[in-house]
Scaffold this active site. Structure first.
Site, PDB file in Angstrom:
ATOM      1  N   GLU A 134       0.814  -1.209   0.000  1.00 21.30           N
ATOM      2  CA  GLU A 134       0.000   0.000   0.000  1.00 21.30           C
ATOM      3  C   GLU A 134       0.856   1.273   0.000  1.00 21.30           C
ATOM      4  O   GLU A 134       0.509   2.261  -0.655  1.00 21.30           O
ATOM      5  CB  GLU A 134      -0.952  -0.004   1.188  1.00 21.30           C
ATOM      6  CG  GLU A 134      -2.107  -0.991   1.059  1.00 21.30           C
ATOM      7  CD  GLU A 134      -1.696  -2.439   1.310  1.00 21.30           C
ATOM      8  OE1 GLU A 134      -2.442  -3.357   0.942  1.00 21.30           O
ATOM      9  OE2 GLU A 134      -0.599  -2.637   1.897  1.00 21.30           O
ATOM     10  N   HIS A 190     -11.479  -6.243   7.891  1.00 20.24           N
ATOM     11  CA  HIS A 190     -12.236  -5.896   6.690  1.00 20.24           C
ATOM     12  C   HIS A 190     -13.520  -5.150   7.045  1.00 20.24           C
ATOM     13  O   HIS A 190     -14.530  -5.269   6.354  1.00 20.24           O
ATOM     14  CB  HIS A 190     -12.578  -7.156   5.877  1.00 20.24           C
ATOM     15  CG  HIS A 190     -11.379  -7.910   5.407  1.00 20.24           C
ATOM     16  ND1 HIS A 190     -10.709  -8.799   6.202  1.00 20.24           N
ATOM     17  CD2 HIS A 190     -10.713  -7.888   4.226  1.00 20.24           C
ATOM     18  CE1 HIS A 190      -9.690  -9.320   5.537  1.00 20.24           C
ATOM     19  NE2 HIS A 190      -9.671  -8.772   4.334  1.00 20.24           N
TER      20      HIS A 190
END
Length: 342
Positions: A56, A126
């Protein structure tokens, strides 16, 4: 279109309009885990829609570099929960690039997309809602849509905006929400909240998925308590629309803010503080924030209605909850419900 299709349509419009635009991230060449980029690689080629390594920090750093050259960078972080390795690149590089160079350079053509919020089975990695982390940082914009129509218009505005933008997409709504969405490009202005329902007794503010929860709460409050709720979708978290919210609170005298993120340090705190300063003489009751726990929609609606009742003193309370969507057990307390606030 449902929400993920409206995202695809927005990206398609952006790539067609701007030959410098590129879309990249983990698995985007294959359509992405939520299928938001499906078909774009075939249509625009591997040089404009491509996969990245699972890094990321590298994704955002790469996007900053592309944007500095003047091209349009549209980066995808596969889940908002995984945006934290890129936090330094976003906060210390992207947000400050224009300032540190005296406006000689900037990466305003950078947009970062990420699926956001709870989904019911995402567990701790998540399900997060990290918008408040970035709301503390000047130099970026943070946007969260509530529906397919909103998502496309707001995403295109982010892509065309001359500031780095973070666009969080409520993943629970990817396939749950369906609207008529134009195929042609259109824009919805950033930093403008939308009043979805006018009311006179209490202002209710939310964003993303939680907008649908407070709309349900508003309907329940009207039906069971005779309370008129004004419902506002904030849409842009940073910079947020203080004028619309404060104007509403000046009218109703009461404010409830609801978000999925943890209560402590959540963006509701910033809204609450600003409204307290700007609307102090108009307030009829303490400002109430709702957050912390990530419930399903039905449970969240019941909990929020209970907070509404307890906080603003309607003269009734909910003694317990039934989380069956077909049954709501409401137990009246020591006095009956009034059509207005006491």
């Amino acid at each position: 279109m449902n929400l993920f299709q409206s995202i695809t349509s927005a990206l398609d419009n952006a790539l067609a309009k701007d030959p410098t635009a590129v879309v990249f991230g983990e698995d985007v060449a294959f359509g992405g885990v939520f299928r938001c980029t499906v078909g774009l690689r075939d249509k625009y080629g591997k040089d404009r829609v491509f996969n990245t390594p699972l890094c990321e920090q590298g994704i955002v750093g790469f996007g900053i570099g592309i944007a500095v050259t003047g091209a349009t960078a549209i980066a995808e972080i596969q889940f908002a929960d995984y945006i934290f390795p890129a936090f330094d690149q976003i906060v210390n590089e992207a947000a400050k690039y224009r300032y540190r160079s005296g406006d000689l350079f900037n990466c305003g053509n950078l947009t970062i997309r990420a699926p956001w919020g709870c989904v019911g089975h995402g567990a701790l990695y998540h399900s997060q809602s990290p918008e408040a982390f970035f709301a503390h940082c000047p130099g970026i914009k943070v946007v969260i849509p509530r529906s397919p129509l909103q998502a496309k218009g707001l995403l295109l505005s982010c892509i065309e905006d001359k500031n780095p933008c973070i666009f969080f997409e409520p993943k629970i709504l990817y396939r749950a929400a369906v609207e008529q969405v134009p195929v042609e490009p259109y824009n919805i202005p950033l930093s403008q909240a939308e009043v979805l329902q006018t009311g006179s007794d209490v202002t209710m503010v939310a964003w993303g998925t939680q907008v649908h929860v407070i709309k349900e709460v508003a309907a329940m409050a009207q039906e069971k308590l005779g309370v008129s709720c004004e419902v506002i979708d904030l849409r842009t978290i940073l910079p947020w629309d203080t004028e619309t919210v404060c104007k509403s609170v000046a009218k109703t005298g009461r404010l409830l803010i609801s978000h999925e993120a943890p209560l402590t340090g959540g963006f509701a705190s910033e809204i609450s503080s600003t409204v307290q300063e700007e609307c102090f003489l108009n307030l009829e009751a303490p400002i109430t924030r709702r957050g912390e726990e990530q419930w399903g929609n039905t449970e969240a609606a019941f909990k929020t209605l209970d907070i509404l009742i307890r906080s603003f003193g309607f003269g009734i309370y909910i003694a317990d909850f039934s989380f069956n969507s077909a049954v709501l057990n409401v137990h009246l307390g020591y006095s009956s419900a009034s059509s207005n606030f006491p």
